[in-house]
Design a protein around this motif. Sequence first.
Motif, PDB file in Angstrom:
ATOM      1  N   CYS A  90       2.542  -2.443  -8.871  1.00  0.00           N
ATOM      2  CA  CYS A  90       2.546  -3.129  -7.582  1.00  0.00           C
ATOM      3  C   CYS A  90       2.391  -4.631  -7.763  1.00  0.00           C
ATOM      4  N   TRP A  91       1.533  -5.038  -8.694  1.00  0.00           N
ATOM      5  CA  TRP A  91       1.361  -6.463  -8.947  1.00  0.00           C
ATOM      6  C   TRP A  91       2.666  -7.082  -9.441  1.00  0.00           C
ATOM      7  N   ASP A  92       3.374  -6.357 -10.298  1.00  0.00           N
ATOM      8  CA  ASP A  92       4.642  -6.866 -10.819  1.00  0.00           C
ATOM      9  C   ASP A  92       5.686  -6.984  -9.702  1.00  0.00           C
ATOM     10  N   GLU A  93       5.679  -6.023  -8.774  1.00  0.00           N
ATOM     11  CA  GLU A  93       6.706  -6.000  -7.735  1.00  0.00           C
ATOM     12  C   GLU A  93       6.388  -6.935  -6.558  1.00  0.00           C
ATOM     13  N   PHE A  94       5.091  -7.075  -6.232  1.00  0.00           N
ATOM     14  CA  PHE A  94       4.725  -7.844  -5.031  1.00  0.00           C
ATOM     15  C   PHE A  94       3.861  -9.068  -5.319  1.00  0.00           C
ATOM     16  N   THR A  95       3.346  -9.192  -6.503  1.00  0.00           N
ATOM     17  CA  THR A  95       2.336 -10.175  -6.943  1.00  0.00           C
ATOM     18  C   THR A  95       0.942  -9.675  -6.561  1.00  0.00           C
ATOM     19  N   ALA A  96      -0.023 -10.053  -7.379  1.00  0.00           N
ATOM     20  CA  ALA A  96      -1.410  -9.629  -7.156  1.00  0.00           C
ATOM     21  C   ALA A  96      -1.935 -10.178  -5.841  1.00  0.00           C
ATOM     22  N   GLU A  97      -1.571 -11.412  -5.528  1.00  0.00           N
ATOM     23  CA  GLU A  97      -2.059 -12.035  -4.296  1.00  0.00           C
ATOM     24  C   GLU A  97      -1.615 -11.257  -3.063  1.00  0.00           C
ATOM     25  N   ALA A  98      -0.356 -10.850  -3.029  1.00  0.00           N
ATOM     26  CA  ALA A  98       0.151 -10.098  -1.883  1.00  0.00           C
ATOM     27  C   ALA A  98      -0.543  -8.747  -1.769  1.00  0.00           C
ATOM     28  N   CYS A  99      -0.811  -8.105  -2.898  1.00  0.00           N
ATOM     29  CA  CYS A  99      -1.499  -6.815  -2.885  1.00  0.00           C
ATOM     30  C   CYS A  99      -2.924  -6.951  -2.378  1.00  0.00           C
ATOM     31  N   LEU A 152       0.821  -1.204   0.000  1.00  0.00           N
ATOM     32  CA  LEU A 152       0.000   0.000   0.000  1.00  0.00           C
ATOM     33  C   LEU A 152       0.861   1.263   0.000  1.00  0.00           C
ATOM     34  N   VAL A 153       1.971   1.200   0.721  1.00  0.00           N
ATOM     35  CA  VAL A 153       2.892   2.349   0.729  1.00  0.00           C
ATOM     36  C   VAL A 153       3.450   2.585  -0.670  1.00  0.00           C
ATOM     37  N   ARG A 154       3.810   1.503  -1.354  1.00  0.00           N
ATOM     38  CA  ARG A 154       4.358   1.622  -2.711  1.00  0.00           C
ATOM     39  C   ARG A 154       3.326   2.200  -3.665  1.00  0.00           C
ATOM     40  N   PHE A 155       2.074   1.766  -3.526  1.00  0.00           N
ATOM     41  CA  PHE A 155       1.012   2.289  -4.380  1.00  0.00           C
ATOM     42  C   PHE A 155       0.885   3.799  -4.201  1.00  0.00           C
ATOM     43  N   GLN A 156       0.886   4.261  -2.967  1.00  0.00           N
ATOM     44  CA  GLN A 156       0.766   5.692  -2.704  1.00  0.00           C
ATOM     45  C   GLN A 156       1.969   6.460  -3.256  1.00  0.00           C
ATOM     46  N   GLU A 157       3.155   5.869  -3.167  1.00  0.00           N
ATOM     47  CA  GLU A 157       4.339   6.511  -3.735  1.00  0.00           C
ATOM     48  C   GLU A 157       4.176   6.698  -5.242  1.00  0.00           C
ATOM     49  N   LEU A 158       3.682   5.670  -5.905  1.00  0.00           N
ATOM     50  CA  LEU A 158       3.485   5.756  -7.352  1.00  0.00           C
ATOM     51  C   LEU A 158       2.437   6.791  -7.710  1.00  0.00           C
TER      52      LEU A 158
END
Length: 222
Positions: free
Chosen positions: A153-162, A133-139
Amino acid sequence: MNKLPNNHSARKGETTTNQYGSGQAVTKGNGENRVGHHLPLHLPVLSHKRQTGIAFLNFIQHFASVIKTIFSELPQLQKQLNNCQQDLKQAKNWHADLPVPLLDRCWLKLEVLKVAELLCRLPVDASAHAPELVRFQELRNQGHNPDLAERICWDEFTAEACHLALRRYWEAQETPKYLWNLDSYLNLLRCYRSNVEQGNLSMPLLILPRGSDRQLLQCHWL
């Protein structure tokens, strides 16, 4: 990550919040949703905020008066509080053993914690600080639109983790398990440390909510 369900669709003039917490004004017209320019709607909102601010200030003043009355009428609590203030006066610098009194209004008991003991005694909700969530807000802050930020975010953490991070965040909002969040805890540390380093002897008094209340932990500076 999943979009908001249909029952969260906005009515005319409402502001919706996407899954990551960013708001977008939406109006309905001709059967379609579209981004709307609703400047006139800002006037009652500002008026409501002003009224809310006044009511909040009145509440704070009343609350401070109630706390002062509690300690003045209960010598034992006042003695404990005086001991905390004396410890603070003797402190030459900021350290983790400084006192943080915790008041239980239901039983009229005062528990004196050390700064280092706060997280063990009063765990915090850190769901909003999940890396996804922090990464999403940064973007988003960098100017990326929500869909692109989501794909990154999906590429960096996977969709499941997001999805998991998002679900945990909303569950924490809907059914709170903690009395305060990470931001409140860090803000208390910053203010307390700043006070000590500047020679200000103001000390935080944490106040537990009553058992039947769904309020958060309150902080009153003495």
